[in-house]
Scaffold this motif. Structure first.
Motif, mmCIF file in Angstrom:
data_model
loop_
_atom_site.group_PDB
_atom_site.id
_atom_site.type_symbol
_atom_site.label_atom_id
_atom_site.label_comp_id
_atom_site.label_asym_id
_atom_site.label_seq_id
_atom_site.Cartn_x
_atom_site.Cartn_y
_atom_site.Cartn_z
ATOM 1 N N THR A 177 0.830 -1.207 0.000
ATOM 2 C CA THR A 177 0.000 0.000 0.000
ATOM 3 C C THR A 177 0.863 1.255 0.000
ATOM 4 N N GLY A 178 2.050 1.165 0.620
ATOM 5 C CA GLY A 178 2.967 2.297 0.572
ATOM 6 C C GLY A 178 3.405 2.599 -0.847
ATOM 7 N N GLY A 179 3.648 1.554 -1.635
ATOM 8 C CA GLY A 179 4.000 1.745 -3.039
ATOM 9 C C GLY A 179 2.874 2.397 -3.817
ATOM 10 N N ILE A 180 1.644 1.964 -3.563
ATOM 11 C CA ILE A 180 0.488 2.588 -4.207
ATOM 12 C C ILE A 180 0.429 4.074 -3.856
ATOM 13 N N ASN A 181 0.617 4.373 -2.573
ATOM 14 C CA ASN A 181 0.485 5.757 -2.113
ATOM 15 C C ASN A 181 1.537 6.674 -2.723
ATOM 16 N N VAL A 182 2.754 6.157 -2.879
ATOM 17 C CA VAL A 182 3.813 6.963 -3.492
ATOM 18 C C VAL A 182 3.407 7.388 -4.898
ATOM 19 N N VAL A 183 2.875 6.440 -5.655
ATOM 20 C CA VAL A 183 2.469 6.740 -7.031
ATOM 21 C C VAL A 183 1.263 7.672 -7.050
ATOM 22 N N MET A 184 0.283 7.424 -6.177
ATOM 23 C CA MET A 184 -0.916 8.265 -6.163
ATOM 24 C C MET A 184 -0.579 9.693 -5.751
ATOM 25 N N ARG A 185 0.382 9.837 -4.853
ATOM 26 C CA ARG A 185 0.804 11.183 -4.466
ATOM 27 C C ARG A 185 1.459 11.903 -5.644
ATOM 28 N N PHE A 186 2.276 11.178 -6.411
ATOM 29 C CA PHE A 186 2.904 11.770 -7.592
ATOM 30 C C PHE A 186 1.849 12.121 -8.639
ATOM 31 N N ARG A 187 0.884 11.215 -8.824
ATOM 32 C CA ARG A 187 -0.157 11.439 -9.833
ATOM 33 C C ARG A 187 -1.059 12.619 -9.479
ATOM 34 N N ARG A 188 -1.154 12.921 -8.200
ATOM 35 C CA ARG A 188 -1.994 14.043 -7.781
ATOM 36 C C ARG A 188 -1.499 15.358 -8.386
ATOM 37 N N HIS A 189 -0.211 15.449 -8.663
ATOM 38 C CA HIS A 189 0.379 16.709 -9.120
ATOM 39 C C HIS A 189 1.053 16.594 -10.489
ATOM 40 N N HIS A 190 0.989 15.403 -11.113
ATOM 41 C CA HIS A 190 1.629 15.200 -12.412
ATOM 42 C C HIS A 190 0.706 14.341 -13.295
ATOM 43 N N SER A 191 1.028 14.285 -14.571
ATOM 44 C CA SER A 191 0.211 13.514 -15.510
ATOM 45 C C SER A 191 0.443 12.020 -15.325
ATOM 46 N N LEU A 192 -0.521 11.226 -15.788
ATOM 47 C CA LEU A 192 -0.390 9.774 -15.715
ATOM 48 C C LEU A 192 0.793 9.294 -16.560
ATOM 49 N N THR A 193 0.993 9.912 -17.720
ATOM 50 C CA THR A 193 2.126 9.539 -18.578
ATOM 51 C C THR A 193 3.452 9.755 -17.856
ATOM 52 N N HIS A 194 3.559 10.897 -17.192
ATOM 53 C CA HIS A 194 4.769 11.193 -16.417
ATOM 54 C C HIS A 194 4.967 10.147 -15.327
ATOM 55 N N ALA A 195 3.880 9.738 -14.703
ATOM 56 C CA ALA A 195 3.963 8.732 -13.638
ATOM 57 C C ALA A 195 4.466 7.393 -14.177
ATOM 58 N N TRP A 196 3.975 6.984 -15.354
ATOM 59 C CA TRP A 196 4.427 5.720 -15.946
ATOM 60 C C TRP A 196 5.924 5.773 -16.251
#
Length: 304
Positions: A228-247
């Motif tokens: 769940t920590g891994g999920i949260n790290v990505v969701m926090r990044f996605r909150r302020h950046h595009s999905l493409t950037h996250a991938w």
């Protein structure tokens, strides 16, 4: 409302954990208080059934400073924390200290936090949250030589932090309710504070102790926590950046963690060390969590 320079609000959000809360409040009743400051404690119960009320009423009798209990019926960890912020301002606090309801404070916890914020003249000071087993926290603890007082801190949590209320009344920060049930709201809050110019410093002598209950001592919990920590790290990044950037950012990280997990597992197989096996679990769980976050598959661990 202008804030008094002399008031510190210890703020704790709680939800349906009366026994842990009782231990937490008992530890706070024994802390040393900073001179030239007035200390208050504010408890916000996120259970509309008031499951913490009796615990608070019993423990408050042993606390020598003003104690306040409120209920925030709107469920969500951010909702509860924002209620704490608002109540602190209404009580004219100029500093807010956060700790969790499953923690206990060292005797010098608050004194050393205040000493740190005065010495380093910063907006935020962060101390160690040290895991322990049992019901009574230790009287002493070992400092991390790699992380001395005055060093910078990366991810700031509400497990052990003191900050100036200017983050709330001048920078207009609140906990983002996007994170209400997934967590990571504290890291996001203080990341935004730093982007707005707030300064933060580590203090190694202001400790809280996190209770490791039996269910938290299992490898199943270790796996779930880092997944769940891994999920949260990505969701926090996605909150302020595009999905493409996250991938582009987290897919390589996920692959790297899988490779690291396999390597660590091989070492564990040859040397038979439990610690290496646990490291492999952490890396693999993080990697899968990253992928779940990228695919928008979220576990709301704070909903229930």
């Amino acid at each position: 409302m202008p804030a008094s320079k002399n008031i510190i609000a210890i703020c704790i959000a709680t939800y349906n954990r009366p026994e842990l809360l009782a231990n937490c409040l008992d530890s706070i009743s024994k802390i040393d208080l900073p001179e030239n400051y007035k200390t208050i404690i504010i408890i916000v119960d996120n259970d509309k059934e008031k499951s913490a009320e009796n615990t608070f009423n019993t423990c408050a009798k042993n606390i020598s400073f003003d104690s306040h209990y409120f209920v925030e019926p709107d469920r969500g960890i951010c909702s509860a924390r924002n209620c704490l912020l608002d109540r602190a301002l209404l009580n004219n606090a100029s500093y807010i200290a956060f700790m969790d309801d499953d923690e206990q404070a060292h005797k010098k916890w608050l004194v050393n936090l205040i000493r740190g914020i005065e010495h380093y003249k910063c907006d935020v000071v962060v101390g160690p949250a040290i895991p322990f087993k049992g019901t009574s926290s230790p009287d002493t603890f070992e400092k991390d030589p790699k992380h001395p007082s005055g060093s910078k801190t990366r991810n700031i949590s509400t497990a052990n932090v003191l900050f100036n209320t200017r983050l709330i009344d001048e920078l207009n920060l609140r906990f983002d309710r996007y994170f209400d049930f997934i967590g990571c709201e504290d890291h996001d809050f203080f990341d935004r504070a730093k982007k707005l110019g707030a300064t933060a410093t580590w203090v190694d002598d202001a400790a809280t102790f996190e209770a490791i209950t039996p269910e938290r001592s299992t490898r199943r919990y270790l796996m779930f926590r880092h997944f769940t920590g891994g999920i949260n790290v990505v969701m926090r990044f996605r909150r302020h950046h595009s999905l493409t950037h996250a991938w582009f950012r987290y897919l390589p990280k996920s692959i790297g963690k899988v490779i690291g997990a396999i390597y660590t597992l091989i070492i564990a197989a040859f040397v038979s060390r439990s610690a290496n096996f646990d490291k492999s679990i952490v890396k693999f769980s993080n990697a899968v969590g990253y992928l779940f976050g990228l695919m928008n598959i979220v576990f709301e661990r704070y909903r229930y």
